[in-house]
Design a protein around this motif. Sequence first.
Motif, PDB file in Angstrom:
ATOM      1  N   TYR A   1      46.540  41.760  47.318  1.00  0.00           N
ATOM      2  CA  TYR A   1      46.815  40.337  47.060  1.00  0.00           C
ATOM      3  C   TYR A   1      48.048  39.877  47.835  1.00  0.00           C
ATOM      4  O   TYR A   1      48.878  40.685  48.232  1.00  0.00           O
TER       5      TYR A   1
ATOM      6  N   LEU B   1      51.991  36.974  39.147  1.00  0.00           N
ATOM      7  CA  LEU B   1      51.436  37.825  38.081  1.00  0.00           C
ATOM      8  C   LEU B   1      52.529  38.257  37.097  1.00  0.00           C
ATOM      9  O   LEU B   1      52.238  38.640  35.968  1.00  0.00           O
TER      10      LEU B   1
ATOM     11  N   ALA C   1      44.232  34.006  28.174  1.00  0.00           N
ATOM     12  CA  ALA C   1      43.200  34.722  28.927  1.00  0.00           C
ATOM     13  C   ALA C   1      42.507  33.818  29.950  1.00  0.00           C
ATOM     14  O   ALA C   1      42.194  34.245  31.053  1.00  0.00           O
TER      15      ALA C   1
ATOM     16  N   GLY D   1      43.880  31.026  31.035  1.00  0.00           N
ATOM     17  CA  GLY D   1      44.892  30.121  31.571  1.00  0.00           C
ATOM     18  C   GLY D   1      45.098  30.293  33.064  1.00  0.00           C
ATOM     19  O   GLY D   1      44.619  31.235  33.670  1.00  0.00           O
TER      20      GLY D   1
ATOM     21  N   ARG E   1      41.797  35.139  36.756  1.00  0.00           N
ATOM     22  CA  ARG E   1      43.209  35.496  36.968  1.00  0.00           C
ATOM     23  C   ARG E   1      43.584  36.723  36.147  1.00  0.00           C
ATOM     24  O   ARG E   1      44.409  37.529  36.553  1.00  0.00           O
ATOM     25  N   ARG E   2      42.957  36.855  34.975  1.00  0.00           N
ATOM     26  CA  ARG E   2      43.154  38.070  34.179  1.00  0.00           C
ATOM     27  C   ARG E   2      42.559  39.277  34.911  1.00  0.00           C
ATOM     28  O   ARG E   2      43.061  40.387  34.782  1.00  0.00           O
ATOM     29  N   ILE E   3      41.471  39.056  35.650  1.00  0.00           N
ATOM     30  CA  ILE E   3      40.857  40.163  36.396  1.00  0.00           C
ATOM     31  C   ILE E   3      41.803  40.608  37.517  1.00  0.00           C
ATOM     32  O   ILE E   3      41.958  41.800  37.758  1.00  0.00           O
ATOM     33  N   ASN E   4      42.466  39.676  38.170  1.00  0.00           N
ATOM     34  CA  ASN E   4      43.523  40.042  39.129  1.00  0.00           C
ATOM     35  C   ASN E   4      44.540  40.951  38.459  1.00  0.00           C
ATOM     36  O   ASN E   4      44.935  41.981  38.997  1.00  0.00           O
ATOM     37  N   LEU E   5      44.969  40.546  37.266  1.00  0.00           N
ATOM     38  CA  LEU E   5      45.990  41.313  36.541  1.00  0.00           C
ATOM     39  C   LEU E   5      45.462  42.706  36.193  1.00  0.00           C
ATOM     40  O   LEU E   5      46.117  43.716  36.461  1.00  0.00           O
TER      41      LEU E   5
END
Lengths: 274, 340
Positions: A93, A101, A109, A111, B220-224
């Motif tokens: 990334y 992050l 979740a 958001g 975005r949670r999947i990125n995390l």
Amino acid sequence: MGTVNIELADGAYSYGPERAVFSDLSFFVRSGEILSVIGPNGCGKTTLLKCLVGILDFEAGGLDIGGQTGIAATARSRLFGYVPQLTADPVPYSVERMVVLGRARFQRAFGRPEQRDFAVAREAMRTVGIQHLAGRAFNTLSGGERQLVLIAQALATEAHALVFDEPTSALDLVNQHQTVELLRTLSHERTYTIVFSSHDPSHALHIADRCLILGKDVSTYEFGPAETVITEEGIRKAFGVDSRIVRHEYDDGSVALGVTPILKPFIRKVIVST
Amino acid sequence: MRGSGKSYATFLIVAIVALAAALLASLAAGRFRVPVSHIFQIFGSDGAENLPRELSLARSVLLNIRLPRVLLALTGGIGLGVSGAAFQGVFRNPLVSPGVIGVTAGSGFGAALAILIFGWGPMPQLFGFLFGVAALGITWTVARKSGSSSLLVFVLAGVIVNMFFQAMISLVKFTADAEEKLPSIVYWLMGSLASASWRKATISIPVILGSAVVLIAMRRRINLLSLGTEAVRGLGVDPKVPMAAVLVFTTLSVSAIVSVAGIVGWIGLVVPHITRMIVGPDHERLLPASALVGAIFFLVVDTLGRTISPQDIPLGILTALVGAPVFIALLIRSRGKWAL
């Protein structure tokens, strides 16, 4: 910035019944101070830091953070900015995405990061001096640059206590020095409470206020002001290596301390040119 | 860096136009050809009475047979593309797909068993769905009992469950009457939308689309999550709940697809890789983009399958024939370095 005193009393952790990592471990660090955790490989530095920030949890003992005790692991993890060891397999990334992050704990979740999250991330990148890398892919950076990105990510959490696991071990001399100076700046100018682990006692002596030396043995450890704990005798006990504390006085009277291991004499082969 | 904002916008426009073209082509093509102008005429009219007589047969073919099939291919592609991308992301492994944790084989077994017992009807769809979800449950329980929270243990448990259900599929085939049931089970397992109907479409499409929407919302949670369990905890987020959500919704989606289309391999594996080459590895873009690419891929493959030969060619064969060369080309182009 709020004050974060951290104190552990009689902490213990083990991987299974036969593999205790540490037990009856007690130490503290006051708000705005730097605590360094040193010791040989396998002595449990990483495990201790993971217990502290709530990735793992102590099996016994009392942890007091800013006057609060018994904080559950997940809640505790939100009180820290944690910089893990560099891994061999970095994600691809962008640097900005990586730093944003760091804001994940504030998002639901479903958001998405908002203006303020991006602003905090930009400020964190400025603090560690990597604004110019924002668009680069994380996996294309050098080890030193990746270390800075992870530090910016931890700063973006806006936690008052920062925990670094071996922040210098993957770096060359120049980058080690820069990282150590950055920790000092964060502590002295921004009053973060900092805990970092290292296998180099010089870094601890250089910037730490307090030092915890973990021995190979489960229950042996030394804790105290860095200069009292990191002595030639203390290092021999923990690492089994002879060393000299080196003192350098600058022209302005300030003093830098370092630790030089004394290794067995090395006899060079005589090369006969033909 | 690949995929700046502008080129992502270009990709979205190109992909949406390509999807619309694939949709029209898919509606038009088949043993009974319906020219595109007729398609517009049929969809533009408010009933069969107002259409010229020669279009009424076309209308019936289009609305009763082709449209549910095309819509299932469209949503199936979305479901497989998104599930595959989400899976590769959270496991951070380019080879993982819902098949690895046993969901595909479980669902395939359920449907094959239902064909054996009840024959064609609503039961294969129901059984396929339930056994897919059950496979995840078993994988989950096995991994939990081992006492480890590591993803590797989870995948290993999945491989075991997968092999178990593969054996159960063989047992069903072995038991099946070779004249009648065995061919239909074998044919069905190779993957096909030939049996698509409105009844199947109205049950499966909401499940597939609903799951895809949830997974895309979680991108975005999947990125995390792709940073790994410990890094996620270190960032102050408990990975358990979002991880479970990804597993549950990919399973719902894949089970719903397998229960109507049989085992369609490759799409969930290849589509995220193709898409990653175009829009880059960030899941913020990869998940919506994989939905589009998956939909196009599935529509094209299904349309080819029912046009290039007088008999429907199973999807499993075509996806592999199309997917394998694409995969090889990608592998060579990336010089073995997967930017995942």
